[in-house]
Design a protein around this motif. Structure first.
Motif: not given
Length: 186
Positions: A22-25, A38-39, A64-67
């Protein structure tokens, strides 16, 4: 086989040890749970070197789109280099390439490509975030150029003009390098 790297182990490490659901890499920066850059890099790498499940593709795209920035209007479509910071051409390009590698539809990728077109400098390159026109560097121009080249047919004349400006920037940059190589046309 040529590098001696165990790709299966690398993929497992990225999925199991680096991905925060849910947050990324996880970020290389101390104190940050996940990083946009990094994600984008990890998603692109995993997508290009392995077969992702539909569930993984959907999760990676959602994360990704959350960023991605939605506002203010001049930043819509951009991705920040470091989570919560200024938008970056470098990271926006990497995210666009990652989204494309996941099979995202053009309507999902297009806002980021449009932002890249808007932020290309008059000289044809891209600046490092937070700097003014005239501080373009080849390294900051590499990823945006890859994105424009990948989507040049969708962009039509605007893509051709943007790539021509990149070519002029490369020619100008190479002529400033003493004894450096000449770059060909893009």
């Amino acid at each position: 086989h040529l590098t001696g790297v165990d790709l299966d182990a690398t993929q497992a490490f990225l999925r199991q040890r680096c991905f925060v659901a849910g947050k990324g890499f996880s970020s290389q920066y101390e104190g940050q749970a996940a990083s946009c850059t990094t994600t984008a890099i990890c998603v692109y790498a995993l997508s290009e070197m392995s077969v992702l499940t539909k569930k993984e593709k959907e999760e990676f795209q959602r994360v990704l789109l959350g960023f991605r920035r939605k506002s203010p209007a001049e930043e819509a479509g951009a991705f920040p280099r470091t989570t919560g910071r200024e938008p970056s051409g470098w990271t926006t390009s990497q995210a666009a390439l990652a989204l494309a590698s996941l099979g995202a539809p053009w309507r999902v990728i297009q806002p980021s490509v449009e932002w890249l077109l808007r932020t290309q400098t008059a000289r044809g390159g891209w600046n490092f975030l937070g700097t003014d026109d005239g501080h373009e560097k080849l390294i900051y121009t590499l990823c945006p150029t890859l994105v424009l080249a990948r989507f040049r047919h969708r962009l039509g004349d605007r893509g051709a003009k943007a790539l021509a400006r990149v070519s002029a920037f490369l020619d100008q940059t190479s002529s400033m390098m003493h004894g450096g190589c000449r770059f060909g046309r893009i």
